[in-house]
Write an enzyme that holds these catalytic residues in place. Sequence first.
Site, short mmCIF file in Angstrom:
data_model
loop_
_atom_site.label_atom_id
_atom_site.label_comp_id
_atom_site.label_asym_id
_atom_site.label_seq_id
_atom_site.Cartn_x
_atom_site.Cartn_y
_atom_site.Cartn_z
N TYR A 92 0.83 -1.20 0.00
CA TYR A 92 0.00 0.00 0.00
C TYR A 92 0.86 1.26 0.00
O TYR A 92 0.61 2.21 -0.75
CB TYR A 92 -0.93 -0.02 1.21
CG TYR A 92 -2.05 0.99 1.12
CD1 TYR A 92 -3.10 0.82 0.23
CD2 TYR A 92 -2.07 2.11 1.93
CE1 TYR A 92 -4.13 1.74 0.13
CE2 TYR A 92 -3.09 3.04 1.86
CZ TYR A 92 -4.12 2.85 0.95
OH TYR A 92 -5.13 3.77 0.86
N LYS A 94 0.84 3.98 -3.08
CA LYS A 94 0.38 5.35 -2.87
C LYS A 94 1.52 6.36 -3.03
O LYS A 94 1.29 7.48 -3.51
CB LYS A 94 -0.27 5.48 -1.49
CG LYS A 94 -1.62 4.78 -1.39
CD LYS A 94 -2.63 5.35 -2.39
CE LYS A 94 -4.02 4.79 -2.19
NZ LYS A 94 -5.02 5.38 -3.13
#
Length: 302
Positions: free
Chosen positions: A153, A157
């Site tokens: 993640y 991002k």
Amino acid sequence: MSGSSLAGQVVVVTGAARGVGALLARKLAARGARLALVGLEPDELANVTAAIGGDAACWTADVTDRPSMTRVAEEVAAHFGRIDVVVANAGVATGGPFLDSDPDVFDRVIQVNLLGSVATARAFLPALVASRGYLLQIASLAALTPAPLMAAYCASKSGAEAFAHSLRAEFGHQGVKVGVGYLSWTDTDMVRGADQDEALREMRAKLPWPTNRTYPLEPAVERIAAGVVRRAPHVYAQWWLRGMQPVRGLLPSVIGGALGRREMRRAQPALARGAGVPRGLVGSGGAADQAGRTAAHHTRSR
């Protein structure tokens, strides 16, 4: 047009079937926008579209499928006549120790959150150039600071944030504005799904305030909607995230040093209890992503 209005502007929101995307679509419609919703869950999309009413419309597509996203962009432009704003919101998450992660699940997070944003921009930027429009890339606190057990993640991002910053520099002279939206832990299916993992839940609870809280969805999305109206370069769903920017360069050393080692030692009992338990994409959105890919695989196999 007033400073708080999007009257008549055509706004595309990806990942619009639930959570941040669904509520953001409603808030932008309340400001006068005409909404094009894109997502993987046709029934949920239809419900959100019906709740918005007016001439809102929806398209089912996987943001990582470039031909599908190109088709959607063409159909949205044909349906509404123009595209003024695109919010690249679609995202999925997984957590847990890197070496224990399912490589396909780990890669899927990168594919959706980063390459899905790339495919979205590739499909819609020609229309935004024509309208001198605005692209908002939804990122995360995870783009500002690394975190153990969240490698996929954080990487996705961070990449999406850097991608958006590059587009801002490249397309600004053509009148296109590009923004990045940052959210901390916000009350969505994704965060509730992540909290079902004992190690992640315990580690997050020990983070320093205000990073250890789960924040309500409505005020976070209200801030994002206001940022879309302003066509802001940075949008902070929680007020304190703005203060992370000046110190973000220090955070990898802090978290990757004594703090990270201490918290990982503390997490070992919970990690041991979860050893061998498969970790997939979290939340209802993650389940929908898996179901969509499984259905597509069966279709191709026929």
